[in-house]
Design an enzyme around this catalytic site. Structure first.
Site, PDB file in Angstrom:
ATOM      1  N   CYS A   1      42.937   6.404  84.164  1.00 54.05           N
ATOM      2  CA  CYS A   1      43.723   7.590  83.777  1.00 54.05           C
ATOM      3  C   CYS A   1      44.027   8.482  84.991  1.00 54.05           C
ATOM      4  O   CYS A   1      44.852   8.113  85.814  1.00 54.05           O
ATOM      5  CB  CYS A   1      43.025   8.344  82.645  1.00 54.05           C
ATOM      6  SG  CYS A   1      44.156   9.446  81.775  1.00 54.05           S
TER       7      CYS A   1
ATOM      8  N   HIS B   1      42.103   4.178  78.710  1.00 48.47           N
ATOM      9  CA  HIS B   1      40.656   4.384  78.852  1.00 48.47           C
ATOM     10  C   HIS B   1      39.830   3.233  78.279  1.00 48.47           C
ATOM     11  O   HIS B   1      39.473   3.276  77.098  1.00 48.47           O
ATOM     12  CB  HIS B   1      40.252   5.659  78.116  1.00 48.47           C
ATOM     13  CG  HIS B   1      40.601   6.907  78.837  1.00 48.47           C
ATOM     14  ND1 HIS B   1      39.762   7.507  79.753  1.00 48.47           N
ATOM     15  CD2 HIS B   1      41.704   7.679  78.777  1.00 48.47           C
ATOM     16  CE1 HIS B   1      40.337   8.591  80.233  1.00 48.47           C
ATOM     17  NE2 HIS B   1      41.513   8.725  79.656  1.00 48.47           N
TER      18      HIS B   1
ATOM     19  N   GLU C   1      36.716   2.709  78.723  1.00 48.19           N
ATOM     20  CA  GLU C   1      35.337   3.121  78.433  1.00 48.19           C
ATOM     21  C   GLU C   1      35.183   3.864  77.109  1.00 48.19           C
ATOM     22  O   GLU C   1      34.085   3.941  76.570  1.00 48.19           O
ATOM     23  CB  GLU C   1      34.794   3.982  79.586  1.00 48.19           C
ATOM     24  CG  GLU C   1      35.249   5.433  79.614  1.00 48.19           C
ATOM     25  CD  GLU C   1      36.729   5.637  79.914  1.00 48.19           C
ATOM     26  OE1 GLU C   1      37.384   4.673  80.371  1.00 48.19           O
ATOM     27  OE2 GLU C   1      37.240   6.749  79.676  1.00 48.19           O
TER      28      GLU C   1
END
Ligand SMILES: *[C@@H]1O[C@H](CO)[C@@H](O)[C@H](O)[C@H]1NC(C)=O
Ligand SMILES: *[C@@H]1O[C@H](CO)[C@@H](O)[C@H](O)[C@H]1NC(C)=O
Ligand SMILES: *[C@@H]1O[C@H](CO)[C@@H](O)[C@H](O)[C@H]1NC(C)=O
Length: 302
Positions: free
Chosen positions: A120, A230, A232
């Site tokens: 990001c 993202h 994660e």
């Protein structure tokens, strides 16, 4: 005049398949300023992401000296630039990111394989560092999960080549990648910027309905990777309704982490002493619960 083939240097960059492997990889995660305060933070999901794939994490603090960063660079096996909200042109995050980027380029040119990952804001930071320009376009992509529009380069990418076929199919058809950004690298900008075009291979794009933007890249000649989305969050963040948690979404988290940590296992930097390593590891800090008032369940505050 004919140049004999064997004189042409075929291997200009250090991708090797070696029996040598570092099974104790330590990955740096870059901290960033907490808005209008004297402290800095790392969202715990980035730490869990790397730990889940077999790495240990060292926080890379902002505002350190160049010498401290050089020493740390020679101690760790890769670095991750997380998402967030600070300036990619002037911030402690940007300063550290640039120093590690320059060290990584130099090291990789010497055959010292050092992987870099941007997520990001980290993606946007890498685009800025590679092009030397602020090239982002406003997009309506704040809080939306999307399927990836893979390019024809995906099949011969390093990043996705180990992914199971069924997961690739789901990534292409289901909204498994969470976007939390208001700025993007438009495909049009990438296509007209020689610095970015020759450095990064585009593996996926997305669109907000109006602007097509680059969503996943890997560098052609360096182990440098970035996602505007993202990986994660799927497994580790629960405070927002648009974060996907389906089995394929969770596998996306782990296959991305597994890929990057497998890159870090190709690096052999190490701390000068075990004591120094112990003092640097994230285990010296406790994450705090912030799920009540932020997009992160837990953060490390420094
Ligand atoms: C970093 O340095 C800046 C400029 O000196 C300062 O304003 C800021 O508080 C520092 N932040 C941290 C986390 O050290
Ligand atoms: C992918 O498509 C682009 C544009 O159509 C083309 O220039 C490129 O050669 C293709 N690459 C591969 C690996 O097929
Ligand atoms: C979260 O917020 C609620 C409502 O304000 C509060 O009751 C709860 O104790 C908080 N949880 C934690 C872990 O701080």
């Amino acid at each position: 005049m004919m140049v004999p083939l064997f004189l042409v240097p075929l291997l200009c960059f250090p991708f090797y398949s070696s029996a040598k492997r570092n099974d104790r990889p330590v990955v740096g995660v870059l901290a960033q300023e907490v808005y209008s305060s004297q402290s800095s933070y790392i969202a715990a999901s980035y730490v869990k992401f790397l730990e889940a794939a077999g790495a240990r994490v060292v926080p890379v603090m902002i505002n350190q000296t160049l010498e401290e960063y050089q020493t740390l660079f020679n101690s760790i096996n890769g670095i991750l630039y997380p998402g967030g909200g600070v300036s990619i042109i002037s911030s402690g995050y940007e300063r550290a990111a640039k120093i590690f980027y320059d060290l990584a380029i130099e090291a990789n040119k010497r055959g010292d394989y050092f992987p870099v990952w941007g997520t990001c804001l980290g993606f946007e930071q890498l685009m800025y560092l590679t092009s030397g320009k602020s090239l982002l376009t406003h997009t309506d992509t704040s809080g939306v999960s999307l399927p990836l529009d893979f390019t024809n380069e995906t099949s011969n990418s390093r990043m996705f080549k180990g992914f199971p076929v069924d997961l690739m199919k789901d990534l292409a058809s289901e909204p498994l990648t969470e976007n939390s950004h208001t700025w993007s690298l438009a495909s049009l900008t990438y296509n007209t910027n020689e610095d970015l075009k020759t450095f990064y291979k585009v593996l996926s794009t997305n669109t907000d309905g109006e602007t097509q933007f680059v969503s996943t890249v890997e560098a052609y000649e360096y182990p440098i990777y970035a996602t505007q989305w993202h990986p994660e969050k799927n497994a580790f963040e629960w405070t927002r309704p648009y974060i996907p948690h389906t089995p394929s979404a969770i596998r996306t988290t782990f296959y991305m982490a597994e890929f990057f940590v497998s890159e870090a296992r190709k690096n052999f930097h190490s701390f000068a002493s075990e004591e120094g390593e112990n003092k640097a590891l994230i285990y010296n800090y406790n994450p705090v619960y912030t799920g009540n008032h932020s997009a992160f369940e837990q953060i490390y505050l420094f």
